[in-house]
Write an enzyme that holds these catalytic residues in place. Structure first.
Site, mmCIF file in Angstrom:
data_model
loop_
_atom_site.group_PDB
_atom_site.id
_atom_site.type_symbol
_atom_site.label_atom_id
_atom_site.label_comp_id
_atom_site.label_asym_id
_atom_site.label_seq_id
_atom_site.Cartn_x
_atom_site.Cartn_y
_atom_site.Cartn_z
ATOM 1 N N GLN A 159 0.816 -1.204 0.000
ATOM 2 C CA GLN A 159 0.000 0.000 0.000
ATOM 3 C C GLN A 159 0.856 1.263 0.000
ATOM 4 O OE1 GLN A 159 -3.133 0.652 -0.399
ATOM 5 N NE2 GLN A 159 -3.045 2.834 0.106
ATOM 6 N N GLU A 160 1.946 1.251 0.728
ATOM 7 C CA GLU A 160 2.771 2.452 0.882
ATOM 8 C C GLU A 160 3.534 2.809 -0.391
ATOM 9 O OE1 GLU A 160 3.120 4.711 3.085
ATOM 10 O OE2 GLU A 160 2.123 3.941 4.872
ATOM 11 N N SER A 161 4.189 1.839 -1.000
ATOM 12 C CA SER A 161 5.118 2.161 -2.089
ATOM 13 C C SER A 161 5.000 1.266 -3.301
ATOM 14 C CB SER A 161 6.560 2.074 -1.573
ATOM 15 O OG SER A 161 6.896 0.717 -1.304
#
Length: 735
Positions: free
Chosen positions: A582-584
């Site tokens: 989700q983050e990167s």
């Protein structure tokens, strides 16, 4: 074929007895390598083509959004944006793809040596490199570097040959920009216009082009400056000299000044608005100054006599001030609005915009009665965003009648989305609209559970049935696989990726794939997955709408580090995978606009503090190394899990928005809400979507890591949490 000399004359009017044409003549095809590398050049300074990322270690053969998923855009080379690279379908394999991995590695190493030699100016026998590296995809970059050094000597023929040979490629556009910069610096205005291409122009280049037209006697360029200037942001310094001429010609009228000021104000560019006011004609200055004053202090709208005129400037200022005031004092803004709405004749669209803004901020301030009354007074009120705010307020109160009522107000498309189908069914269930065995309610949950989504998983858990993962590997026609595998831009992107030059890899990829069909995009995504370039593999599948290829979309990337960290911290590895995804999307060099770095997108201050607690040495640039980033990200996530009683949804919310915000969102009795309601009523849309994605991604990663489908049941029934607060401890329950 047109002779090269003719091309040079067409491009360089000084050689054509004063004649000039801005048309683009056909360029002759030639092997630039021979003519360029045959000249031994002294080439000093750092190579502009090198763009490496510290600590990047690509991993080969690693495995890499829901239909609503959208990745945060990477910085695309928009300054070079133009038509995608024009390359005919490739059926004959590229020679480089036909040699073994060992030979490819040798050529890669030889290219790096050649690059260093060109950079240092040490090339004495360039034909040696040409012969050895003839089929290596990055050879054009050596040609580019050599030619770039010659640009100030105005080598028209060589430039034309290079641009023709590499037409449509990232490198051709890059050389074209360098060439335009040279022509601009030498004040060759006719030639500048000839090479200018609007498709690849940014604002500085556009300003230079318009100035070149003015300097060659084309005064019609001034009319095009009007639209360029009338934008809600500041223009770059490259436009200053053009704008001086434009302003001196009296083009900054009162109407243009007001138009640009309103756009700047809408973008919250207050300094720009002041600048416009300062240079505006005297007739519009008082209106601009009044607008700035109301922006600073919207309570000035209480001085009704100053806003009695029935003109567009007064109306805009009133509407702007009401919306500004609504953010801090929506009830006061509502009172002022009712007075002005009776006094002024506002356009219907603007009137509705202000009313919806008032409803939004009244709802956010928990003034639900006023918000609902205003909404009820509006004809055909069905703005999805506004209705959703009211819906979430009703959900927080567990007012199921209001939930049912507001869902009925949604536009048909939104009403039929999995989100509101789920909540309509929850409302019907809570209101007891059916007697056991609830056939319609079960049918509604069944329909939702047939899809792989956040609401589908919650529906499946309410029915006690298995999740539907919909895992379907992509099937790509062989012809499309060949086209992509042998595409010169894709090959160059691969070479840059494997050598750690990620900026150039992204630029080449961006230019290569924009013209691909869906099947070719899926082939590109599969290739990126095989290289271990996870971000591009995921993005390609999103672009191709290949939602069900879970292998490429959800990579088991850096699995060794993920699992080792999870074991060391006694936490679920699937949650770590989900957060990183989700983050990167597993971009090791990811950098957010806020300054977060690496796979787990850690803010440097948070990373330093976490490293200190763990007794780990901290260096900021180490955050771009996967192992270090995962180690710190895992520790910070563990800290959030401990703080919030092991609840992964609360920990994910804290990871995204900060633990203090989550504390606030659990206050005022909200810590006793069912988990599905608590997540749905998170005030920040970004955090709400973030948590929902992490819940879904955790399930998918459990599946990708080998969990049996029957073992995944109940993932949405998250653990309860006992909260310590000033009030009595409460329990956050599963639905």
């Amino acid at each position: 074929m047109v002779a090269v000399a003719q091309l040079v004359f067409a491009r360089h009017p000084a050689k054509r007895a004063g004649t000039f044409s801005t048309s683009r003549p056909l360029r002759a095809s030639a092997l630039l390598a021979t003519s360029l590398i045959a000249a031994s050049l002294a080439f000093s300074g750092a190579a502009r083509a090198v763009d490496s990322a510290p600590g990047h270690q690509p991993q080969a053969n690693l495995i890499t959004p829901e239909p609503t998923e959208a990745l945060t855009p990477e910085a695309a080379p928009t300054a070079l944006a133009a038509a995608p690279e024009t390359q005919p379908p490739v059926q004959t394999p590229h020679p480089f793809t036909q040699i073994g991995a060992h030979r490819q590695a040798e050529l890669r190493a030889l290219y790096q040596e050649a690059l260093k030699a060109v950079t240092r100016g040490d090339i004495k026998d360039p034909s040696h490199w040409q012969a050895v590296l003839a089929d290596y995809p990055l050879v054009p970059y050596l040609e580019y570097l050599l030619l770039n050094k010659q640009l100030r000597k105005l080598p028209y023929r060589a430039v034309d040959e290079f641009l023709y040979q590499h037409e449509g490629s990232y490198l051709a556009k890059r050389l074209n920009r360098d060439w335009l910069a040279t022509l601009h610096s030498k004040q060759h205005w006719h030639e500048f216009q000839s090479y200018y291409n609007a498709d690849m122009a940014d604002e500085p280049l556009t300003c230079q082009y318009l100035r070149a037209r003015l300097l060659t006697g084309d005064e019609t360029a001034l009319t095009e400056v009007d639209a360029l200037w009338n934008q809600g942001h500041s223009l770059p310094k490259a436009c200053d000299s053009l704008l001086e001429v434009w302003r001196a010609a009296g083009r900054q009228t009162a109407a243009l000044s007001w138009s640009r000021a309103t756009k700047a104000m809408a973008n919250r560019k207050i300094t720009l608005t002041r600048y416009i006011s300062k240079h505006a004609p005297a007739t519009i200055k008082p209106d601009l100054e009044r607008l700035l004053a109301v922006d600073r202090n919207p309570h000035l709208l209480g001085q009704y006599r100053n806003f009695s005129r029935q003109d567009e400037q007064t109306k805009f200022t009133i509407l702007h001030g009401i919306q500004r005031l609504a953010r801090k004092d929506p009830q006061k803004a509502l009172i002022l609005w009712q007075r002005y709405d009776a006094q002024q004749l506002f356009a219907d669209a603007k009137r509705r915009e202000v009313q919806e803004s008032l409803i939004l901020y009244l709802a956010r301030g928990n003034h639900m009665a006023e918000a609902e009354r205003l909404a009820a007074s509006m004809e055909n009120f069905n703005n999805a965003d506004m209705v959703e705010h009211l819906l979430r307020g009703a959900l927080a109160e567990q007012d199921w009648q209001a939930v049912k009522r507001w869902i009925a107000k949604l536009p048909t498309e939104d009403k039929q989305s999995p989100r509101w189908q789920y909540w309509a069914t929850r409302a019907a269930e809570a209101l007891g609209h059916e007697l056991p065995p609830y056939p319609a309610i079960e049918a509604s949950y069944e329909a939702l559970a047939n899809g792989r989504s956040y609401y589908g998983f919650f529906a499946a858990d309410r029915l006690g049935r298995n999740y539907n993962l919909e895992d379907e590997p992509t099937q790509i026609p062989l012809a499309d696989q060949r086209i992509v595998r042998n595409h010169s831009g894709v090959l160059r992107a691969r070479e840059f990726y494997l050598t750690g030059s990620l900026g150039l890899a992204r630029a080449e990829w961006y230019h290569a794939v924009r013209g691909f069909s869906d099947a070719q995009m899926q082939a590109a995504g599969t290739l990126a997955y095989q290289w271990g370039w996870h971000r591009k593999g995921i993005q390609a599948m999103i672009d191709a709408r290949a939602w069900n290829d879970l292998t490429v979309r959800f990579p088991l990337a850096y699995a060794e580090h993920m699992e080792a960290q999870a074991d060391a911290l006694s936490m679920d590895a699937n949650l770590l995978f989900a957060i990183a995804r989700q983050e990167s999307a597993f971009a090791t060099d990811a950098k957010s606009s806020a300054g977060a770095l690496g796979l787990m997108q850690l803010m440097p201050a948070t990373a330093r503090q976490t490293a200190g607690k763990a007794g780990m040495r901290y260096r900021k640039y180490d955050l771009l190394k996967p192992e270090f980033n995962i180690a710190l990200g895992g520790r910070y996530l563990q800290e959030m899990l401990k703080r919030f009683g092991g609840n992964p949804a609360l920990a994910a919310a804290a990871y995204n928005a900060g633990p203090h915000r989550v504390d606030r969102w659990l206050a005022d009795g909200r810590d006793s809400l069912p988990m599905d309601i608590w997540i749905e009523t998170i005030p920040f849309k970004e955090t709400r979507n973030y948590v929902q994605n992490v819940v879904v991604f955790s399930v998918i990663y459990a599946y990708r890591n080998g969990a049996d489908i029957t073992q995944l049941r109940g993932a949405t029934k998250l653990p309860a949490i006992a909260l310590k607060s000033n009030a009595a401890a409460a329990t956050l329950k599963a639905p």
